[in-house]
Design a protein around this motif. Structure first.
Motif, PDB file in Angstrom:
ATOM      1  N   SER A 164       0.783  -1.130  -0.142  1.00  0.00           N
ATOM      2  CA  SER A 164       0.012   0.101   0.204  1.00  0.00           C
ATOM      3  C   SER A 164       0.765   1.237  -0.143  1.00  0.00           C
ATOM      4  CB  SER A 164      -0.888   0.193   1.327  1.00  0.00           C
ATOM      5  OG  SER A 164      -1.888  -1.014   1.000  1.00  0.00           O
ATOM      6  N   GLY A 165       2.062   1.188   0.928  1.00  0.00           N
ATOM      7  CA  GLY A 165       2.793   2.275   0.839  1.00  0.00           C
ATOM      8  C   GLY A 165       3.655   2.462  -0.744  1.00  0.00           C
ATOM      9  N   LYS A 166       3.773   1.471  -1.413  1.00  0.00           N
ATOM     10  CA  LYS A 166       4.399   1.716  -2.901  1.00  0.00           C
ATOM     11  C   LYS A 166       3.164   2.384  -3.678  1.00  0.00           C
ATOM     12  CE  LYS A 166       4.692  -1.567  -5.597  1.00  0.00           C
ATOM     13  NZ  LYS A 166       5.135  -2.986  -6.395  1.00  0.00           N
ATOM     14  N   ASP A 167       1.941   1.878  -3.413  1.00  0.00           N
ATOM     15  CA  ASP A 167       0.915   2.172  -4.133  1.00  0.00           C
ATOM     16  C   ASP A 167       0.671   3.668  -3.967  1.00  0.00           C
ATOM     17  OD1 ASP A 167       0.356  -0.239  -5.382  1.00  0.00           O
ATOM     18  OD2 ASP A 167      -1.337  -0.666  -4.025  1.00  0.00           O
ATOM     19  N   HIS A 168       0.793   4.202  -2.712  1.00  0.00           N
ATOM     20  CA  HIS A 168       0.769   5.746  -2.308  1.00  0.00           C
ATOM     21  C   HIS A 168       1.665   6.475  -3.093  1.00  0.00           C
ATOM     22  CE1 HIS A 168       2.192   8.858   0.559  1.00  0.00           C
ATOM     23  NE2 HIS A 168       0.818   8.941   0.550  1.00  0.00           N
ATOM     24  N   GLU A 169       2.874   5.837  -3.047  1.00  0.00           N
ATOM     25  CA  GLU A 169       3.928   6.853  -3.778  1.00  0.00           C
ATOM     26  C   GLU A 169       3.666   6.909  -5.304  1.00  0.00           C
ATOM     27  OE1 GLU A 169       8.842   6.669  -4.396  1.00  0.00           O
ATOM     28  OE2 GLU A 169       7.857   6.288  -2.477  1.00  0.00           O
ATOM     29  N   ILE A 170       3.214   5.814  -5.953  1.00  0.00           N
ATOM     30  CA  ILE A 170       2.785   5.864  -7.351  1.00  0.00           C
ATOM     31  C   ILE A 170       1.668   6.896  -7.547  1.00  0.00           C
ATOM     32  CG2 ILE A 170       1.698   4.283  -9.159  1.00  0.00           C
ATOM     33  CD1 ILE A 170       3.163   2.097  -7.842  1.00  0.00           C
TER      34      ILE A 170
END
Length: 152
Positions: free
Chosen positions: A121-127
């Motif tokens: 989810s953190g990676k998705d947030h950054e994207i």
């Protein structure tokens, strides 16, 4: 490839693009806001760079760990230096996580999930925010932007 190494590789393929985008900006863009009340360009970038570290610390500690206060940046070089520093720190934090920490259930924003799911989810947030940064860059006049992901 382990679940952790796949996460780190995927995350870094996006973080590299963040540096490429910022490299196309100039000092006068640091404080740019597309509307009143929006995050400035530098605030948006610093929000992105601190968030993944926050997610990693939350997984490591097993409980929500707020991000550290962000430094004030006034130039693109200061912004790039901060991105590089936070990227190295976060990558090291991610690499230090154990399989047990990745599997443990953590609570975040009223949700409960395994640590690895929070990191995804953190990676998705950054994207998500990187997409906003592409728009900011276009609005300040950057014509040539990198591809959305860097696989090198």
């Amino acid at each position: 490839m382990t679940q952790k190494s796949a996460l780190i590789t995927g995350w870094m393929s996006h973080r590299k693009v963040l540096l490429e985008i910022v490299g196309k900006l100039e000092d006068q863009h640091v404080s740019y806001k597309p509307w009143e009340g929006a995050m400035s360009l530098s605030e948006l970038v610093l929000h992105m760079t601190s968030a993944m570290g926050m997610f990693a610390q939350t997984v490591k500690n097993g409980t929500f760990t707020p991000p550290a206060a962000q430094p004030e940046v006034n130039t693109i070089n200061e912004l790039k230096e901060t991105i590089q520093k936070e990227t190295e720190e976060t990558k090291s934090q991610l690499e230090s996580l154990t399989d047990d920490q990745l599997a443990q259930i953590v609570e975040f924003a009223g949700m409960q999930m395994p640590g690895i799911a929070l990191l995804e989810s953190g990676k998705d947030h950054e994207i998500h925010h990187k997409g906003q940064l592409f728009t900011y860059a276009r609005l300040v006049g950057v014509e040539e932007l990198p591809f959305f992901i860097n696989r090198s």
